[in-house]
Structures are given as C-alpha cells and as structure tokens.
Design an enzyme around this catalytic site. Structure first.
Site, PDB file in Angstrom:
ATOM      1  CE  LYS A 132      48.766  60.517 -14.759  1.00 47.94           C
ATOM      2  NZ  LYS A 132      48.300  59.603 -15.809  1.00 47.94           N
ATOM      3  CE  LYS A 168      39.937  60.044 -16.476  1.00 42.45           C
ATOM      4  NZ  LYS A 168      41.147  59.195 -16.243  1.00 42.45           N
TER       5      LYS A 168
END
Length: 297
Positions: free
Chosen positions: A171, A239
């Site tokens: 990811k 983030k």
C-alpha cells in the site's frame, strides 16, 4: 464467517460495510462518531452501541481507520477489539498504517489465538462504493483463504502479497505511485492551459495511450472543474507519504521523486488545504506558474 464486525464507517468504510450487507453477511457496524453511525444506518448497515458489542462472538472483525494510532487504540489493550474477540476468529485491518504498526497488531493477535491480516485497499471512494477495490493482504495463506469470500464482496481483486506487514508495504508503494501520477497530471494540465489546447480533448487522447491511468480517468474532472470535494483527503495522503518515507528510511532506500511530491503534499497541508481531495496538488502547480507570470508583468 457469517458475522462481521465492521469498525470505522467513514468515507471508505461505510460503503464497504454496505456492500457486505448486500452480499448477505451479518454485519455489526460501529464508529466513534454518531454522525458516521447515523449515515451508515441510513444505508442499511446494522449499528451497535459499542466496540465490545460489535466484536463479541464475531467471526471476523474489520477495522477501517485513519492512522496507525487509531488502529492500535481500537485493536490493542485490555479494552481493545482483540481482547473482546473469541479465539479462532479473524481480525482484518484494512486501514493504511505503518508496516511496523501492522506487525505489532499481528503479534498481539497471535498471542490471543486470533488470525490476522493486514489488508489495505486501493481505488478510493468510487471503488469502495462500486465494490471494485484492489486488496493487498499480508498474513498466512490459511487466513487469506478464510477471508476470500468476504474480500470479493467488497473488491474486484484480492492478492496475498506476503507475510505479516506485507500488505502495508505494498500500500505504501501504491500511495507513492498515486501521488506521482497526480503531480504529473497537475503539471500536464498546467502545460496544456499555457498553450491554449483543448484540455478535455487532450486528456482523452492521453488517457487512450500509454499515459493513461486510473488517476487520470478519475481525477481530471476535479481539476478541470476546480471541485476538490474529498474522495481522499490531502491530509491522509500526506500521512501515507510519511509512512512511505519512514519505510524507505528503515531499509536505507532512496526515493528522491517521492520525497519531492511529499513536500508538495505537505505544503498543501501547511496552506490549510488538508481537507481537500488530493487532486488539489494542481493548486500548487498552478500557483507556482501564476506567480511567475505576475512577476514578469
């Protein structure tokens, strides 16, 4: 795996829970905010009043939360999900978190006699609604096979990419590629505008060739229409890019282009654009060139 506790009913989690209900799973939804719970209930997701009520006797517990601390707060500790789950159940975290955090959750699940997968998703809000997410899972083959039917109720692709934590590494790679595509799309549109080209026609041509991508297909309208309602917020992608850089640093890997795009994303947050869709990277590309033009006048 008939009973599924789904924790986290935000932009991504809510349609995932809806699709599980439609697929016939016995879903118990819970979220920290009443607004999220009410929105999910309005779309047919059965809601319970607490984390304990959601996870008790559930066959599978899924979390879809914003960041590593959120997942650890929900999953770990005496009052966490793992403590309330029965032995032999399966915990699946589908959030995007640091691979090191995923390993801590895997370790805690193993000690509790609970199966575990880190299985983040890609595709954004549209794919979440359509049930066409791409799912990258880390864990054992046994746990992955147990979750296969569930995964295909919410995704078009589900692949076991390695052991514990591997899903989060993949990811991270996904997020750096998406950010890079967005930045190049923004700069391409700046170039097209500067030459008074038919932007939509040009992007249609680009999309049909090697430059085509899901990012181009799904994000061009947001930029052309200056509509940055969030499908995936700048602050969350910021983030995620921090996760990428931390993961690279731990292995001594140099990712110079990623570092540059990360700075652009951080700049958007610093300018107060964190709640916008990540396609707002165009705002910086446009601003850089607008200021240059003004300085030349």
């Amino acid at each position: 795996m008939a009973t599924v506790a789904f924790i986290g009913l935000g932009i991504m989690g809510r349609p995932m829970a809806v699709n599980l209900v439609k697929a016939g799973f016995d879903v118990r939804g819970f979220s920290r905010t009443g607004r999220s719970r009410d929105a999910a209930a309005a779309q047919g997701v059965p809601i319970v009043g607490s984390l304990d009520a959601a996870v008790a006797d559930a066959d599978v517990v899924i979390t879809m939360l914003p960041d590593t601390p959120d997942v650890e707060a929900v999953a770990l500790g005496d009052g966490g999900a793992l403590a309330g789950m029965r032995r032999g159940a399966l915990y699946i975290d589908m959030s995007t978190i640091d691979p090191e955090g995923a390993l801590r959750v895997h370790d805690a699940a193993a000690r509790a006699g609970i199966g575990c997968l880190d299985a983040p998703v890609s595709g954004g809000e549209v794919a979440s609604i359509e049930g066409t997410l791409s799912i990258m899972a880390g864990g054992t083959r046994e746990d992955f096979d147990a979750a296969r039917e569930l995964f295909y109720a919410i995704g078009a692709s589900a692949i076991l990419v390695g052991g514990a934590g591997s899903g989060q590494v993949v990811k991270a790679a996904n997020q750096l590629m998406v950010a890079g595509h967005l930045q190049m799309l923004a700069e391409a549109i700046v170039l097209l505008k500067a030459h008074d080209v038919d932007e939509r026609g040009a992007l249609a041509v680009l999309g049909a060739g090697l430059a085509g991508s899901t990012v181009l297909a799904r994000k061009q309208n947001a930029i052309l229409e200056q509509d940055y309602r969030p499908g995936f917020r700048v602050e969350l992608h910021n983030k995620d890019l921090a996760i990428v850089q931390n993961a690279a640093r731990r292995k001594g890997v140099a990712l110079p282009a990623t570092a540059l795009v990360s700075q652009f994303m951080q700049a958007l947050v610093a300018q107060g654009y964190g709640a916008l869709d990540h396609s707002a990277l165009y705002l910086l590309a446009d601003e850089l060139n607008t200021r240059r033009a003004e300085a030349m006048v």
